[in-house]
Write a protein that holds these residues in place. Sequence first.
Motif, PDB file in Angstrom:
ATOM      1  N   LYS A 191       0.767  -1.029  -0.152  1.00 54.46           N
ATOM      2  CA  LYS A 191      -0.076  -0.030   0.074  1.00 54.46           C
ATOM      3  C   LYS A 191       1.005   1.121   0.056  1.00 54.46           C
ATOM      4  O   LYS A 191       0.283   2.229   0.307  1.00 54.46           O
ATOM      5  N   SER A 192       2.149   1.373  -0.313  1.00 52.31           N
ATOM      6  CA  SER A 192       3.163   2.402  -0.233  1.00 52.31           C
ATOM      7  C   SER A 192       2.772   3.249  -1.301  1.00 52.31           C
ATOM      8  O   SER A 192       2.265   3.163  -2.331  1.00 52.31           O
ATOM      9  N   HIS A 213       3.747  -9.892  -1.902  1.00 54.06           N
ATOM     10  CA  HIS A 213       3.605  -8.164  -1.632  1.00 54.06           C
ATOM     11  C   HIS A 213       2.630  -8.053  -0.621  1.00 54.06           C
ATOM     12  O   HIS A 213       1.382  -8.351  -0.955  1.00 54.06           O
ATOM     13  N   TYR A 214       3.101  -7.774   0.641  1.00 52.65           N
ATOM     14  CA  TYR A 214       2.072  -7.766   1.650  1.00 52.65           C
ATOM     15  C   TYR A 214       1.715  -6.363   2.095  1.00 52.65           C
ATOM     16  O   TYR A 214       2.505  -5.427   1.729  1.00 52.65           O
ATOM     17  N   SER A 215       0.645  -6.482   2.656  1.00 52.89           N
ATOM     18  CA  SER A 215       0.014  -5.146   3.206  1.00 52.89           C
ATOM     19  C   SER A 215      -0.348  -5.464   4.691  1.00 52.89           C
ATOM     20  O   SER A 215       0.031  -6.472   5.177  1.00 52.89           O
ATOM     21  N   ARG A 216      -0.315  -4.382   5.459  1.00 54.65           N
ATOM     22  CA  ARG A 216      -0.423  -4.535   7.122  1.00 54.65           C
ATOM     23  C   ARG A 216      -1.710  -5.685   7.388  1.00 54.65           C
ATOM     24  O   ARG A 216      -1.101  -6.628   8.157  1.00 54.65           O
ATOM     25  N   ASN A 217      -2.761  -5.675   6.797  1.00 51.93           N
ATOM     26  CA  ASN A 217      -3.564  -6.696   7.100  1.00 51.93           C
ATOM     27  C   ASN A 217      -3.499  -7.923   7.008  1.00 51.93           C
ATOM     28  O   ASN A 217      -3.572  -8.911   7.800  1.00 51.93           O
ATOM     29  N   SER A 235       4.752   1.661   9.364  1.00 48.18           N
ATOM     30  CA  SER A 235       5.305   1.821   8.169  1.00 48.18           C
ATOM     31  C   SER A 235       6.316   2.727   8.160  1.00 48.18           C
ATOM     32  O   SER A 235       6.303   4.080   9.016  1.00 48.18           O
ATOM     33  N   ARG A 236       7.461   2.926   7.259  1.00 43.59           N
ATOM     34  CA  ARG A 236       8.261   3.916   7.479  1.00 43.59           C
ATOM     35  C   ARG A 236       8.531   4.350   5.935  1.00 43.59           C
ATOM     36  O   ARG A 236       8.444   3.765   4.915  1.00 43.59           O
ATOM     37  N   GLU A 237       8.780   5.727   5.548  1.00 43.18           N
ATOM     38  CA  GLU A 237       9.027   6.238   4.269  1.00 43.18           C
ATOM     39  C   GLU A 237      10.540   6.961   4.472  1.00 43.18           C
ATOM     40  O   GLU A 237      10.724   7.736   5.084  1.00 43.18           O
ATOM     41  N   GLU A 238      11.379   6.354   3.621  1.00 42.80           N
ATOM     42  CA  GLU A 238      12.752   6.887   3.544  1.00 42.80           C
ATOM     43  C   GLU A 238      12.668   8.490   2.550  1.00 42.80           C
ATOM     44  O   GLU A 238      12.122   8.420   1.755  1.00 42.80           O
ATOM     45  N   GLN A 268       3.632   7.838   6.343  1.00 38.15           N
ATOM     46  CA  GLN A 268       3.771   7.140   7.567  1.00 38.15           C
ATOM     47  C   GLN A 268       2.440   6.896   8.441  1.00 38.15           C
ATOM     48  O   GLN A 268       2.180   5.937   8.926  1.00 38.15           O
ATOM     49  N   SER A 269       1.855   8.058   8.717  1.00 41.89           N
ATOM     50  CA  SER A 269       0.772   8.279   9.578  1.00 41.89           C
ATOM     51  C   SER A 269      -0.444   7.531   8.818  1.00 41.89           C
ATOM     52  O   SER A 269      -1.101   6.655   9.548  1.00 41.89           O
ATOM     53  N   ALA A 270      -0.423   7.561   7.571  1.00 39.46           N
ATOM     54  CA  ALA A 270      -1.513   6.772   6.787  1.00 39.46           C
ATOM     55  C   ALA A 270      -1.141   5.338   6.386  1.00 39.46           C
ATOM     56  O   ALA A 270      -1.671   4.819   5.551  1.00 39.46           O
ATOM     57  N   PHE A 271       0.097   4.852   6.955  1.00 38.98           N
ATOM     58  CA  PHE A 271       0.517   3.468   6.743  1.00 38.98           C
ATOM     59  C   PHE A 271       0.904   3.243   5.017  1.00 38.98           C
ATOM     60  O   PHE A 271       0.619   2.148   4.434  1.00 38.98           O
TER      61      PHE A 271
END
Length: 311
Positions: A191-192, A213-217, A235-238, A268-271
Amino acid sequence: MFNMHESCPLCHSVQIELFHEYPSFSLISCKDCDLVFRPHLDQLNAIEIVTDIYDADWVAMRNQYAKKTFTEHAIFNILLLEMWCPAKGKLLEIGPGTGEMLYLAREAGWQVIGVEPSPASCAYAHDRYGLQLIHSLWDASVLDEELKGSFDAIVFWHVLEHISNPKQYLEELKEFLKPGGKILFSVPNKKSFTNELLGVYSPLYTESDHLFHYSRNNLQSLLQQGAWQVLTIFSREETNRLESHLQKITGLTDLPLTDIMRLSVMLQSAFQGHEIFCIATQQSQNTTMNEQEVNNADEETQADSFHGCEK
């Protein structure tokens, strides 16, 4: 091509559709749990994939960007490790690549062991950092029997998406953790913003060695099925990657720093960060029983409600 009767390896749904057909492989998608994966996983030659991709040229590229690997990845990963396992102890890294994170962990006082399938990476880690990595694809049999139940932490950064049987893999790790030991890992985020921006031609999708390819759920579902307790997931965004993507899309090279930082935090807040990070531990028997009691209570409540409606 894929068999229309193929089922999802995570939720076993048969509601499968083609995600995209690439020149040398295809990806399919589960309509129920949103997992995207390579078809015919049991027929893939993992050794061949590793040999073709993680060769001397890849190691040369890693060497060129060694400083970036340290500053943007290894140091951050060590910080997570120190936060969640402050007592240190024995560490296993699966897929350490060229060894930057394992080197820092050793310097920080950990007893380290690494299992790495790329021979070029093993040679580099030895020559550059003095690391004696075990050259092998992950298999529980590559570690000595005496190491079972001995690790305080097992880490695998951007490895799980390469594993053709993730349920079996996660089950095997339990044998080597101490009671209360933790796994720490990261995977690319389906979901990036990267995938949203670039669609099916995102580099996350076009890399043939990315089997899942994974998402959080669905990642949480995978862990729950294996009786893992998720301690934290985020989640992290470089920012450097984000800036590079934005420059390619807009053609601008002088984007305001504040805009880039603000967007990074929002993602990051929105995953929707580029990566998902997760720390988990084995569910204790008490935890499992408590969850079962809650489930039983829920069933009783639903039954009471149903009988109340009958009255």
